[in-house]
Each structure stands twice: as structure tokens, then as C-alpha cells.
Write a protein that holds these residues in place. Structure first.
Motif, PDB file in Angstrom:
ATOM      1  N   LEU A  40       0.995  -1.590   0.156  1.00 59.95           N
ATOM      2  CA  LEU A  40       0.187  -0.008   0.020  1.00 59.95           C
ATOM      3  C   LEU A  40       1.242   1.076  -0.129  1.00 59.95           C
ATOM      4  O   LEU A  40       0.363   2.608  -0.533  1.00 59.95           O
ATOM      5  N   ARG A  41       1.738   0.878   0.549  1.00 63.66           N
ATOM      6  CA  ARG A  41       2.840   2.291   0.781  1.00 63.66           C
ATOM      7  C   ARG A  41       3.239   2.518   0.175  1.00 63.66           C
ATOM      8  O   ARG A  41       3.762   3.698  -0.688  1.00 63.66           O
ATOM      9  N   THR A  42       3.686   1.381  -1.014  1.00 65.31           N
ATOM     10  CA  THR A  42       4.947   1.824  -2.248  1.00 65.31           C
ATOM     11  C   THR A  42       3.583   2.198  -3.226  1.00 65.31           C
ATOM     12  O   THR A  42       3.994   3.697  -4.232  1.00 65.31           O
ATOM     13  N   ASP A  43       2.717   1.803  -3.672  1.00 62.92           N
ATOM     14  CA  ASP A  43       1.402   2.491  -4.315  1.00 62.92           C
ATOM     15  C   ASP A  43       1.436   3.298  -4.385  1.00 62.92           C
ATOM     16  O   ASP A  43       1.057   4.227  -5.328  1.00 62.92           O
ATOM     17  N   LEU A  44       0.979   4.324  -2.644  1.00 63.89           N
ATOM     18  CA  LEU A  44       0.543   5.471  -2.475  1.00 63.89           C
ATOM     19  C   LEU A  44       1.746   6.123  -2.839  1.00 63.89           C
ATOM     20  O   LEU A  44       1.225   7.359  -3.359  1.00 63.89           O
ATOM     21  N   ALA A  45       2.811   5.914  -2.982  1.00 64.29           N
ATOM     22  CA  ALA A  45       4.010   6.792  -3.151  1.00 64.29           C
ATOM     23  C   ALA A  45       3.995   7.076  -4.213  1.00 64.29           C
ATOM     24  O   ALA A  45       4.431   8.385  -4.887  1.00 64.29           O
ATOM     25  N   ARG A  46       3.506   6.247  -5.457  1.00 70.93           N
ATOM     26  CA  ARG A  46       2.926   6.548  -6.774  1.00 70.93           C
ATOM     27  C   ARG A  46       1.719   7.420  -7.554  1.00 70.93           C
ATOM     28  O   ARG A  46       2.401   8.021  -8.767  1.00 70.93           O
ATOM     29  N   LEU A  47       1.590   7.540  -6.219  1.00 74.80           N
ATOM     30  CA  LEU A  47      -0.214   8.481  -6.631  1.00 74.80           C
ATOM     31  C   LEU A  47      -0.264  10.202  -6.178  1.00 74.80           C
ATOM     32  O   LEU A  47      -0.855  10.768  -7.150  1.00 74.80           O
ATOM     33  N   ARG A  48       0.540  10.091  -5.763  1.00 75.47           N
ATOM     34  CA  ARG A  48       1.109  11.256  -4.303  1.00 75.47           C
ATOM     35  C   ARG A  48       2.867  11.908  -4.970  1.00 75.47           C
ATOM     36  O   ARG A  48       3.807  12.491  -4.095  1.00 75.47           O
ATOM     37  N   PRO A  49       2.975  11.673  -6.071  1.00 74.53           N
ATOM     38  CA  PRO A  49       4.609  12.145  -5.929  1.00 74.53           C
ATOM     39  C   PRO A  49       4.809  13.363  -6.304  1.00 74.53           C
ATOM     40  O   PRO A  49       6.216  13.920  -5.170  1.00 74.53           O
ATOM     41  N   ASP A  50       4.416  14.075  -6.027  1.00 77.32           N
ATOM     42  CA  ASP A  50       4.114  15.960  -5.863  1.00 77.32           C
ATOM     43  C   ASP A  50       3.811  16.069  -4.047  1.00 77.32           C
ATOM     44  O   ASP A  50       3.876  17.045  -3.733  1.00 77.32           O
ATOM     45  N   GLU A  51       3.135  15.137  -3.167  1.00 73.01           N
ATOM     46  CA  GLU A  51       3.643  15.240  -1.937  1.00 73.01           C
ATOM     47  C   GLU A  51       3.861  14.248  -1.293  1.00 73.01           C
ATOM     48  O   GLU A  51       3.206  13.461  -0.796  1.00 73.01           O
TER      49      GLU A  51
END
Length: 262
Positions: A226-237
Motif C-alpha cells: 500500500l505504501r509503495t503504490d500510494l507513493a506513486r499516487l502522490r509524487p508531488d506530496e
């Protein structure tokens, strides 16, 4: 021949997912990436979803409708006790998770695992939040997971697919219904973007619920995905969210620390 009756999605749940798409469309811009592989779409399958705000269940209903699946959601018992919402949850076939017993006729929280096991045996897709609560991590990253979802996956052999979301925390405040109507008026004007990503199944091979430590290892793998995929959803945050919700508490007591490779 199995005596388990295959799951058929109730009409109520179809209608509610359609309504959810309308609500999300009015308040936000929904973007969905990824998908569920064809061999898994008929279940059994577990969707592990990160939890960032009170709007999440509505957003999840809309996102799953957008890709044409109808998961049975594991939700807090408080929703089932609400007069109208509770009736809709029961009619939709969702699964009640009681953190505590409020009344004598309510089952203990562990009963939710039995109910979810039965749902998976009937070929359902079961969705839940492995963190067990809305994250209070200051950066809105997934916290340490509870063990229930990992136990369910290892006991049933059902694959676990991570579903990450970002942006729903902007739609309603953490303290909703307090402050809900001003937030809705703001959303109607600005419509924040709510992103969902359906990722690849989590690799739980080699783990056995009877082996000491393997349930925790499975839990950690789910949260790591989940953390890995979430990082890709919020690259500017990458650290903290731009949107600040003054009603949301923050704590680091359950901050997730990725385990060292074995």
C-alpha cells in the motif's frame, strides 16, 4: 459438490454504487488506474485499502463501480447500528466488524473474520482496511496494520490486491459530520481530485498462519504494498499532504517501519 451458494450481488448494492458514483462526481473528480485481473474478478479476492478519511467508503464504492466489481466491505459496527445506513449495509451484504460489543446480541470482533471467510468461500470479493482505522500518521501514510486481513488471507488462500487512494481526505473533514456542510459547499465549487489505483496482488508465498511470525510478515507485506503504490499516487506530496485538516489529530504511535529483508 460444494453446498456453498455462490454470491449474487444484491440489487441494493448495485443501486448504492450507482448513487456513490453520482455523489463522487458532484463533489470530486474521480481518477481510477489499474484493474483487477480477469481470473480474480469473480473471487475469491481480498481488496486491502488504505484509509485516509470519512469519505473513503463512498469513494471506494464509486471506484469499484467504475471497474465493474461489487465488493462486500468490512465496515465498523457503528454504521450497521445507524437506522437507515445500517439497513442499507445489511441489504448490500457488507460485513460487520465490531470493535466492542455494544449490546448482548452483537458478536465479538473475531466473528467478522468468520463472516469474511464464508463470503470468500461463496466467491465474493471482500474489501477492508488493514490499518483498522483512519490513519493518524502526520503524512497520511498507512500505519502498522492489524492482523485480521493477513490471517484471513493465509487461512483461505485468497489473493490480496492493494487498493490505494489519495484525495478523499480533502472531500470531508476528519471530524465529519462536524464541519461537513461547509466542506461540501467548498467541494461543489472546487471538486478535488480523488485518485484510486488497483495494484498487483501481494506476494504472500511461503507464509503459513501456523508458523510463528508469519501473520505479522503477511501484514507487513500488505502495508508495504500500500505504501509503495500510494507513493506513486502522490509524487508531488512525498512527505506531508498539501491539504491541512485542522480537525484531524496526528500521532506516530503506530507509524509503520518496513521490516528488514529476511
Amino acid at each position: 459438490m460444494s453446498s456453498v451458494q455462490p454470491w449474487r450481488t444484491p440489487l441494493t448494492w448495485h443501486v448504492l454504487q450507482t448513487l456513490a458514483r453520482g455523489v463522487v462526481g458532484a463533489l470530486a473528480r474521480l481518477e481510477v488506474t489499474g484493474d483487477i485481473p480477469a481470473p480474480l474478478r469473480d473471487g475469491p479476492l481480498i481488496l486491502a485499502v488504505n484509509h485516509i478519511g470519512p469519505f473513503d467508503p463512498i469513494a471506494l464504492s464509486a471506484a469499484t463501480a467504475a471497474i465493474g466489481v461489487h465488493p462486500r466491505i468490512m465496515a465498523t459496527g457503528g454504521l450497521f447500528r445507524a437506522p437507515i445506513v445500517g439497513a442499507a449495509m445489511r441489504a448490500s451484504g457488507h460485513i460487520r466488524v465490531n470493535r466492542t460489543r455494544v449490546s448482548a446480541d452483537e458478536a465479538h470482533a473475531a466473528a467478522a473474520v468468520d463472516d469474511a471467510t464464508a463470503a470468500l468461500a461463496a466467491g465474493s470479493i471482500v474489501a477492508g482496511y488493514p490499518e483498522g482505522r483512519i490513519t493518524l500518521d502526520p503524512g497520511l501514510w498507512p500505519e502498522r496494520g492489524r492482523s485480521g486481513m493477513a490471517r484471513l488471507a493465509l487461512a483461505t488462500g485468497a489473493p490480496v490486491l492493494p487498493v490505494t487512494q489519495w484525495g478523499s481526505h480533502e472531500v470531508l473533514p476528519y471530524a465529519a459530520p462536524t464541519g461537513m456542510w461547509p466542506a461540501i459547499l467548498r467541494d461543489l465549487r472546487h471538486r478535488p481530485t480523488v485518485r484510486f489505483h488497483f495494484g498487483d496482488p501481494v506476494d504472500l508465498t511461503g507464509l503459513d498462519p501456523a508458523v510463528r511470525g508469519d501473520v505479522q510478515r503477511a501484514t507487513d507485506r500488505i502495508i508495504t504494498a500500500l505504501r509503495t503504490d500510494l507513493a506513486r499516487l502522490r509524487p508531488d506530496e512525498p512527505d506531508r499532504p498539501r491539504w491541512t485538516d485542522p480537525t484531524r489529530p496526528a500521532e506516530t504511535r503506530r507509524t509503520f517501519q518496513a521490516p528488514e529483508p529476511r
